[in-house]
Scaffold this active site. Structure first.
Site, PDB file in Angstrom:
ATOM      1  N   GLN A  16       0.776  -1.239   0.000  1.00 22.15           N
ATOM      2  CA  GLN A  16       0.000   0.000   0.000  1.00 22.15           C
ATOM      3  C   GLN A  16       0.811   1.294   0.000  1.00 22.15           C
ATOM      4  O   GLN A  16       0.507   2.211  -0.764  1.00 22.15           O
ATOM      5  CB  GLN A  16      -0.951   0.026   1.213  1.00 22.15           C
ATOM      6  N   GLU A 138       0.890  -1.111   8.949  1.00 25.98           N
ATOM      7  CA  GLU A 138       0.047   0.063   9.201  1.00 25.98           C
ATOM      8  C   GLU A 138      -0.160   0.337  10.690  1.00 25.98           C
ATOM      9  O   GLU A 138       0.161   1.412  11.193  1.00 25.98           O
ATOM     10  CB  GLU A 138      -1.315  -0.134   8.516  1.00 25.98           C
ATOM     11  N   ASP A 167       0.400   3.781   6.139  1.00 29.61           N
ATOM     12  CA  ASP A 167       0.766   3.380   4.779  1.00 29.61           C
ATOM     13  C   ASP A 167       0.525   4.504   3.774  1.00 29.61           C
ATOM     14  O   ASP A 167       1.453   5.067   3.207  1.00 29.61           O
ATOM     15  CB  ASP A 167      -0.030   2.135   4.368  1.00 29.61           C
ATOM     16  N   GLY A 244      -8.614  21.550  18.872  1.00 30.69           N
ATOM     17  CA  GLY A 244      -8.181  22.900  18.531  1.00 30.69           C
ATOM     18  C   GLY A 244      -8.681  23.894  19.560  1.00 30.69           C
ATOM     19  O   GLY A 244      -9.197  23.529  20.616  1.00 30.69           O
ATOM     20  N   GLY A 245      -8.569  25.153  19.236  1.00 26.98           N
ATOM     21  CA  GLY A 245      -8.982  26.185  20.167  1.00 26.98           C
ATOM     22  C   GLY A 245     -10.491  26.292  20.318  1.00 26.98           C
ATOM     23  O   GLY A 245     -10.983  26.819  21.308  1.00 26.98           O
TER      24      GLY A 245
END
Length: 422
Positions: A16, A138, A167, A244-245
């Site tokens: 892959q 993987e 992969d 996140g914020g």
């Protein structure tokens, strides 16, 4: 004109990671020669759903390539390999540690054969360091690159992601490196060795988690719904927190099936409109001015209750209906799209991200389309090659072999597996 027209790639990769890279480059116009052993890429027969046909695992990663089979354990096969190295701009491989070297082809030897060629190599952990000789797959790369430790809920086990970041993510990193090295080779006349380790690629994709790891040395993480504190060490698993914020989470919708969720991000700028829309339906007409939620700081402290209220509203609507309510309010959101949703989605089909192809062995099938859209050279996706389908064509067109030479090499076993010992 195709963006990479005139670039020739000798692709020795399999499974892959490498084929992800070479398929993207083929879609951009490179002539990718898939250099396979006589038995072929292992994925041709893995997870096969149509008897005696190449598997979807193979066809979905090897479109727009030409296949040539060569027996590298024979002297004649190695000669063909050397001749191809002289004619190619890039050679790429993802063999286990030391495999190509044992065949007699170190980077130094390949560079001597063709000083301008760029060699791309994918390894589990790179060619240096104490992990260099270890094998990786993987999920091993996800485990060791930081993804698993930060995916899942705090009380539960770590999880791998459904996206193949070990992969396919590594293949994307290699494509960037190869194009940069090719650009330099065209300026200097000298190729170079480009290496991407799967573990390194996963770490790069986990960059924001290393941001949070360092923030924890100075204080807690206010946007996390799980408890954090200064000096706690590792960044925690936090379920579906946005990371996140802004606050974000997956909200269950009706009728309550496994994918009946919508992901909602509550930005500071949209809270007032969102609260005014859902508040009356919840019997809380003054939700927008409720002091528990009026500022982002208060919403962070009380986010469990905030999500509970949004979730109560969401259960009255399907994920599509809720999206139609939120979009006019400029609330970032998106339904959790299953593979079935995406395979039948008007937006996806319109952007050619789920493409129907025909295959001589398996008939009609679908591939994920080209995610990189080039305005002047759009990708034309063609089917994957049958094993060895272009052996004679490549030998004649690329190497200039005549029929007599080809027959002689075939008789010598340059393109076929040696007979089994009795």
């Amino acid at each position: 004109m195709e963006a990479l027209k005139g670039v020739r790639i000798l692709d020795m990769t399999h499974v892959q990671a490498g084929p992800t890279c070479s398929q993207l480059l083929a879609w951009m116009g490179a002539d990718v020669i898939k250099f396979e052993p006589p038995q072929g890429d292992a994925t041709r027969g893995q997870l096969r759903d149509v008897p005696n046909a190449d598997s979807l695992y193979f066809t979905m990663l090897n479109c727009n390539k030409r296949s040539i089979t060569v027996n590298m354990k024979s002297a004649d096969g190695k000669t063909v390999f050397v001749d191809l190295l002289k004619k190619c701009d890039i050679m790429m491989e993802n063999f286990g540690p030391g495999v190509l070297e044992r065949l007699g082809f170190t980077w130094e030897k390949i560079h001597e054969i063709n000083p301008k060629i760029v060699v791309g190599s994918i390894k589990g952990f790179g060619s240096s360091g104490p992990y260099a000789e270890f094998k990786a797959y993987e999920n091993v790369a996800q485990a060791m690159g930081g993804a698993m430790s930060t995916t899942g809920v705090p009380e539960g086990p770590p999880f791998v992601t459904g996206a193949q970041i070990g992969d396919s993510g590594t293949g994307l990193h290699l494509a960037i490196g190869l194009l940069a090295a090719l650009h330099q080779a065209n300026r200097t006349g000298q190729g170079q060795y480009v290496e991407v380790a799967m573990m390194d690629g996963v770490m790069n994709l986990c960059r924001v988690k290393f941001r949070d790891h360092q923030r924890l040395t100075r204080g807690s993480l206010s946007e996390y719904s799980v408890p954090t504190h200064q000096g706690m060490g590792a960044a925690p698993r936090a379920g579906n927190d946005s990371g996140g914020g802004q606050l974000g989470n997956a909200i269950r919708c009706k009728p309550g099936g496994p994918n009946d969720f919508i992901y909602v991000v509550v930005q500071e700028a949209v809270w007032d409109a969102l609260a005014r829309r859902i508040g009356p339906d919840l019997g809380i007409p003054d939700l927008a001015t409720d002091p528990k939620f009026a500022t982002i700081g208060e919403r962070r402290k009380n986010q469990a209750q905030m999500w509970e209220l949004i979730g109560e509203f969401a259960l009255k609507h399907t994920k599509r209906e809720f999206m139609e309510i939120l979009n006019p309010l400029d609330v970032p959101c998106g339904p959790i799209m299953s593979t079935d949703d995406l395979a039948n989605d008007e937006h996806v089909r319109g952007r050619e991200m789920y493409v129907e192809l025909d295959h001589p062995q398996r008939g009609k099938w679908y591939n994920v389309g080209m995610p990189i859209k080039l305005s002047a050279s759009p990708a034309v996706i063609k089917r994957s090659p049958l094993l060895g389908e272009h052996t004679d064509e490549v030998l004649k067109e690329v190497l200039g072999y005549d029929a007599g030479q080809i027959d002689k090499l075939k008789t010598a076993g340059a393109f076929s597996a040696p007979p089994k010992k009795k």
